[in-house]
Design an enzyme around this catalytic site. Structure first.
Site, PDB file in Angstrom:
ATOM      1  N   GLU A 343       0.560  -6.131 -13.652  1.00  0.00           N
ATOM      2  CA  GLU A 343       0.271  -7.518 -12.843  1.00  0.00           C
ATOM      3  C   GLU A 343      -0.176  -8.765 -14.252  1.00  0.00           C
ATOM      4  O   GLU A 343      -0.904  -9.014 -14.272  1.00  0.00           O
ATOM      5  CB  GLU A 343      -1.099  -7.655 -12.193  1.00  0.00           C
ATOM      6  N   GLU A 459       4.257  -0.012  -3.968  1.00  0.00           N
ATOM      7  CA  GLU A 459       3.213  -0.158  -3.003  1.00  0.00           C
ATOM      8  C   GLU A 459       3.564  -1.013  -1.710  1.00  0.00           C
ATOM      9  O   GLU A 459       2.792  -1.786  -1.404  1.00  0.00           O
ATOM     10  CB  GLU A 459       2.199  -0.866  -3.864  1.00  0.00           C
TER      11      GLU A 459
HETATM   12  O1  9MR Z   1      -5.779   0.094  -3.108  1.00  0.00           O
HETATM   13  C1  9MR Z   1      -6.661  -0.382  -4.012  1.00  0.00           C
HETATM   14  C2  9MR Z   1      -7.943  -0.676  -3.510  1.00  0.00           C
HETATM   15  O2  9MR Z   1      -8.513   0.661  -2.958  1.00  0.00           O
HETATM   16  C3  9MR Z   1      -8.759  -1.090  -4.371  1.00  0.00           C
HETATM   17  O3  9MR Z   1     -10.029  -1.723  -3.997  1.00  0.00           O
HETATM   18  C4  9MR Z   1      -8.172  -2.362  -5.380  1.00  0.00           C
HETATM   19  C5  9MR Z   1      -8.970  -3.124  -6.232  1.00  0.00           C
HETATM   20  O4  9MR Z   1      -8.092  -3.991  -6.887  1.00  0.00           O
HETATM   21  O5  9MR Z   1      -6.844  -1.968  -5.689  1.00  0.00           O
HETATM   22  C6  9MR Z   1      -6.140  -1.391  -4.825  1.00  0.00           C
HETATM   23  O6  9MR Z   1      -4.722  -1.122  -5.430  1.00  0.00           O
HETATM   24  C7  9MR Z   1      -4.120  -2.321  -5.970  1.00  0.00           C
HETATM   25  C8  9MR Z   1      -2.958  -1.699  -6.875  1.00  0.00           C
HETATM   26  O7  9MR Z   1      -3.799  -0.684  -7.851  1.00  0.00           O
HETATM   27  C9  9MR Z   1      -2.259  -2.784  -7.660  1.00  0.00           C
HETATM   28  N1  9MR Z   1      -1.585  -3.450  -6.615  1.00  0.00           N
HETATM   29  C10 9MR Z   1      -2.608  -4.158  -5.811  1.00  0.00           C
HETATM   30  C11 9MR Z   1      -3.413  -3.147  -4.950  1.00  0.00           C
HETATM   31  C12 9MR Z   1      -4.113  -3.451  -3.734  1.00  0.00           C
HETATM   32  O8  9MR Z   1      -5.023  -4.628  -4.423  1.00  0.00           O
END
Ligand code: 9MR
Length: 600
Positions: A343, A459
């Site tokens: 990102e 994802e």
């Molecule tokens: O699924 C993840 C969630 O449990 C966390 O709270 C969150 C915090 O940023 O991150 C989520 O995973 C992210 C992933 O690492 C990167 N792409 C976006 C995902 C959803 O936020």
């Protein structure tokens, strides 16, 4: 919850037994609860505060008749000096690991604010972790109903707690903790990993807390055995260890070697090793979920931002430490892919604004230190140096179908590719039924595939604001269209990963974005991507149905023989190498010979 007086399990018979034998209630050990059995319940009508303590230490917990939902009384917590102060209830002394429980409670914040229901545990290295289970913002009573909770054996000091955004009084009523009913998964469905294995790896992302839910893990085992991503546990804020980094500075006088701990990921790494599941590492370099101290002089919270030169060395050492520790401590876990940078580009195709993601989630400390996105190349250089030779390296992003960002990723990828630094592009694919269209998504696949690099959908989840039967049908259609596009471009796509398994555990739970519901049952979206698919025929020995007989199948068979694993009817058939109608040590010997022969 009914108005009838709840019986307080610990406050009643068990507490009496404890009192008789002078065992404090808090020291009771967990017992095997039967399905649905109430472990602890109180409506505070007996005027006793028991089982709850204050998180901050200074709070006053007492029974009040100022407010209540059932009866006349509730627990009140006053003297909260910080917003995180509040009542906590310790779970691991009354509940068993690897078992699912349900907690319900009514909670009220005196003033309007967000009420959080959260969980805390300590890992094997003494680090504490916090995760939010549910939140609701109001000054009225809010009801948390049957919130699922479970923990693994390596988690200690496991608490659930309530807090709110203010330091005002908090009230709790009708707290109930019970063993969850065991809902079996549907046995008659085809396995997703198996159905898609001729096109790409079909996998999922889970969190360590999911490991303790038997039915959830049955779904992982059956449908997603081709690839595992750790939802949080390999992100920098879980891996970086500030105490050890500070100790390192103290000892050596050097502050360029961040120290790490894989304690939070341990249970998942062990699971993947034991089950032969290949892992997508997520993620090494990210502006989010990365502590500010990593970028500060002396690794101190209030130090100055370090120079670019120092950060290059720190990043290199961080990546080196992660890769070396994984290789040393988890040689049996196959990391087939790593998200090296996550990102880094905005929708308009520019670097993020410089700053701290802790103050503004959109800002990047990487840009703060480097002035631009030049850190990306250094990250890939380090990853290439230290990652296992057969592990592929990815740039990963969301909104990856928006032109500005898509073009920036394309240009960056081509530059890195020219120097052999990158292997693929990760399309996160956090979609909604309203946007983008499957055609827009396919256009992005084509753009990335045109780099000649590998593409992975890393994802995938698709939210729907309409959760009615109709809404779920629309969602199913979109899932089907997206998977059709992936299959069409399967030559360029090596993995499709769903970001979670059941809706209730998703980061976007309210908009039910996944293939299975909270009761572990397949949704229309599941059928839309499996109906009409040809059920593949597998070679004998290919237990994980990934298209080959390999060491991972040997691991599975060994586990079965040690009665550590159940096999499905299909796996029993595939495991019978000697074709004598039985699965035993002779099959293992033959499988080992087959794998050795294929390697020589
Ligand atoms: O699924 C993840 C969630 O449990 C966390 O709270 C969150 C915090 O940023 O991150 C989520 O995973 C992210 C992933 O690492 C990167 N792409 C976006 C995902 C959803 O936020």
């Amino acid at each position: 919850m009914s108005k009838k007086r709840l019986h307080r399990i610990l406050g009643g018979a068990i507490a009496a037994a404890c009192a008789a034998s002078a065992i404090p209630v808090q020291l009771m050990t967990a017992h095997a609860a039967d399905e649905g059995e109430i472990i602890y319940a109180t409506d505070f009508e007996d005027g006793v505060v028991e089982g709850f303590t204050g998180r901050g230490g200074a709070e006053v917990l007492e029974v009040t008749d100022e407010q209540s939902v059932s009866g006349d009384k509730a627990l009140t917590v006053s003297g909260r000096e910080e917003s995180w102060n509040g009542p906590q209830f310790r779970l691991d002394e009354v509940c068993k690991p690897n078992t699912e429980y349900l907690i319900s409670a009514n909670v009220k914040s005196e003033w309007y604010s967000q009420v959080n229901f959260s969980m805390e545990y300590t890992d094997t290295e003494g680090e504490r972790h916090y995760s939010n289970l549910k939140s609701q913002g109001t000054d009225q009573w809010v009801s948390f109903e049957d919130v699922k909770i479970s923990f693994t054996p390596d988690m200690t000091n496991v608490y659930v707690y309530f807090e709110c955004g203010d330091t005002c009084k908090l009230y709790v009523d009708d707290f109930e903790l019970k063993a969850a009913p065991i809902i079996p998964i549907q046995d008659d469905l085809p396995s997703l990993s198996a159905l898609y294995s001729k096109y790409f790896k079909f996998g999922t992302a889970i969190m360590a807390s999911n490991l303790s839910s038997p039915s959830f893990m049955d779904l992982v085992d059956k449908h997603f055995s081709a690839s595992m991503t750790f939802g949080n546990e390999l992100k920098p804020d879980f891996v970086l260890n500030q105490a050890a980094s500070l100790a390192y500075v103290e000892e050596t006088g050097e502050d360029d070697n961040p120290q790490i701990s894989l304690a939070a990921a341990k249970s998942m790494l062990d699971y993947c090793a034991a089950n032969g599941i290949p892992v997508r590492g997520h993620t090494l370099v990210w502006h989010s979920q990365t502590p500010d101290w990593f970028f500060k002089e002396g690794f101190s919270n209030d130090g100055d931002w370090v120079s670019k030169e120092k950060m290059i060395t720190r990043m290199d050492n961080y990546i080196k430490n992660v890769m070396e520790t994984l290789a040393k401590d988890y040689p049996d876990v196959e990391f087939y892919a790593w998200d090296v940078v996550n990102e880094a580009w905005t929708d308009s195709g520019s670097p993020r604004t410089a700053g701290s993601s802790k103050s503004n989630p959109e800002e990047s400390a990487w840009v703060k230190v480097f002035g631009d996105n030049s850190f990306i190349r250094y990250a890939f250089e380090s990853a290439r140096k230290y990652a296992p030779k057969d592990c592929k390296l990815y740039y990963n992003d969301f909104n990856e179908y928006i032109d500005g960002k898509m073009n920036a990723i394309y240009d960056m990828a081509m530059e890195l590719k020219a120097d052999g630094l990158i292997d693929g592009i990760g399309m996160q694919a956090h979609l909604d039924v309203g946007f983008p269209t499957a055609a827009q998504f396919e256009r992005a696949i084509e753009k990335y595939a045109s780099t000649g690099l590998d593409v992975q959908v890393t994802e995938l989840d698709i939210t729907t604001p309409d959760t009615s039967e109709n809404g779920l049908k629309t969602q199913a259609q979109m899932y089907s269209d997206i998977l059709d596009a992936c299959v069409k471009h399967a030559d360029s796509i090596s993995a499709v990963i769903i970001w979670g398994v059941t809706d209730d555990q998703s980061w976007r739970a309210e908009k039910v974005p996944l293939l299975f519901d909270g009761e572990f049952q397949a949704k229309p979206a599941f059928y839309s991507i499996t109906d009409g698919m040809e059920v593949p025929v597998y070679a004998t020995g290919d237990l994980n149905t990934d298209g080959k007989v390999s060491v991972n199948d040997i691991v599975l068979l060994q586990k079965y023989l040690l009665t550590l694993k159940k096999f499905s009817a299909q796996q029993m058939k595939l495991a019978d190498m000697t074709r004598d109608g039985k699965v035993n040590a002779f099959d293992l010997t033959m499988m080992k010979k087959r794998v050795l022969a294929s390697q020589s």
